[in-house]
Enzyme design. Structure first.
Site, short mmCIF file in Angstrom:
data_model
loop_
_atom_site.label_atom_id
_atom_site.label_comp_id
_atom_site.label_asym_id
_atom_site.label_seq_id
_atom_site.Cartn_x
_atom_site.Cartn_y
_atom_site.Cartn_z
CE LYS A 49 -37.46 57.97 8.43
NZ LYS A 49 -36.98 59.34 8.13
N GLY A 50 -34.33 56.70 14.61
CA GLY A 50 -34.29 56.77 16.06
C GLY A 50 -33.00 57.39 16.56
CG ASN A 52 -30.45 60.22 11.98
OD1 ASN A 52 -29.31 59.86 12.26
ND2 ASN A 52 -30.96 60.09 10.78
N GLY A 230 -40.34 70.60 3.58
CA GLY A 230 -38.99 70.81 3.08
C GLY A 230 -38.57 72.27 3.21
CG ASP A 260 -34.59 61.45 11.14
OD1 ASP A 260 -35.82 61.25 11.20
OD2 ASP A 260 -33.81 60.72 10.50
CB ALA A 290 -29.66 69.23 9.29
#
Length: 310
Positions: A49-50, A52, A230, A260, A290
């Site tokens: 997560k970081g 990304n 979403g 992310d 994405a």
């Protein structure tokens, strides 16, 4: 940690978080408990997560640095190379001897949905002292500190506390959900959660879409809040008002890392002085882009790619 050059109006973005090597297998359907399924193509990419969120921010032009930990192995070296290629300042990423780099085992089904298991590895060694020192070194008034919860909770809290002392803006992505002190949540501007994480924070049960109500409640716990939904978009609670940002219709190929992409793009927009609603619009556009491509960081847009779907 080196200071990246930035335009006069740009604020710096410091991401404090996890870095993982992603091992992704395509499957017809996600297996249930006790079930074995035959998978298809295996691919390897960069995630966490970081990492990304730092890549998503840097690709959209924000001066971005990452604080985290990798192991002294081929996975760690590949992650650092990919981060640098994306324009992320990696001087704050520590290489730890004798520990494996974090790994994410990802299954993606025919509808683009995923199931993920993370082995934290070196990410578990990101300690509060290092998080605090990095924030103190790299950010000043008006800069952004972006944190998630794939790293130890005490490191998250330390980063948030130091950011507050430095009058920096905190973007707190409480993913995966973990209990944090209320004072850490209170300074988030915004708090970013999906519907599952929102329900966990509010201690609510049920699977119905209650995003607007949850965003309103979360907006009273933090300086501002965003609930992502979403393909439906996101709800923003800020300044006593609620706004819904819809998402464009996109055929989902792989939803891995889409959240992310959203958070990193949001941070990039805020660094350029955008208001929160405009930043969320960019985040929704980046996340929607994405999901139409495979992988996490490999699926993230550059500025020239966003107008096609925005």
């Amino acid at each position: 940690m080196s200071n990246s050059p930035n335009a006069p109006t740009d604020r710096r973005v410091l991401v404090v978080g996890s870095v993982n090597r992603d091992y992704v297998c395509r499957v017809g359907s996600i297996p249930r408990s006790g079930e074995t399924v035959l998978g298809g193509r295996l691919s390897i990419g960069s995630g966490g997560k970081g990492g990304n969120q730092a890549v998503a921010s840097a690709l959209l032009g924000a001066p971005t640095a990452l604080v985290g930990c990798v192991g002294d192995d081929s996975d760690g070296r590949a992650l650092l190379a990919d981060l640098a290629t994306a324009g992320v300042d990696t001087s704050g990423v520590r290489t730890v001897q004798g520990v494996r780099t974090g790994v994410a085992f990802v299954m993606v089904d025919d509808d683009g949905a995923n199931a993920i298991v993370v082995a934290a590895g070196a990410n578990a060694l990101l300690d509060p002292r290092r998080a605090r020192e990095a924030v103190a070194e790299w950010v000043g008034e008006g800069d952004l500190v972006v944190v998630q919860s794939e790293i130890p909770v005490d490191a998250v809290v330390a980063a948030v506390e130091e950011a507050q002392r430095r009058s920096a803006r905190v973007v707190l992505n409480l993913a995966p959900y973990r209990d944090l002190p209320a004072v850490a949540v209170a300074v988030a501007d915004p708090l970013v959660v999906n519907e599952h994480e929102a329900r966990a924070l509010l201690r609510r049960a049920g699977d119905g879409c209650e995003a607007t109500d949850m965003a309103q409640r979360l907006g009273s716990l933090a300086r501002s809040a965003v609930v992502t939904c979403g393909p439906a978009g996101a709800v923003v609670a800020s300044g006593g008002r609620l706004d819904w940002v819809g998402a464009p219709a996109v055929r989902a190929v792989d939803t891995t890392g889409a959240g992310d992409a959203f958070t990193g793009a949001l941070a990039a927009a805020l660094s350029r002085g955008a208001d929160l609603l405009a930043a969320v619009r960019l985040g929704v556009a980046a996340g929607s882009f994405a999901v139409g491509r495979a992988g996490a960081q490999a699926s993230y847009p550059t500025p020239g790619e966003l107008p096609a779907i925005s």
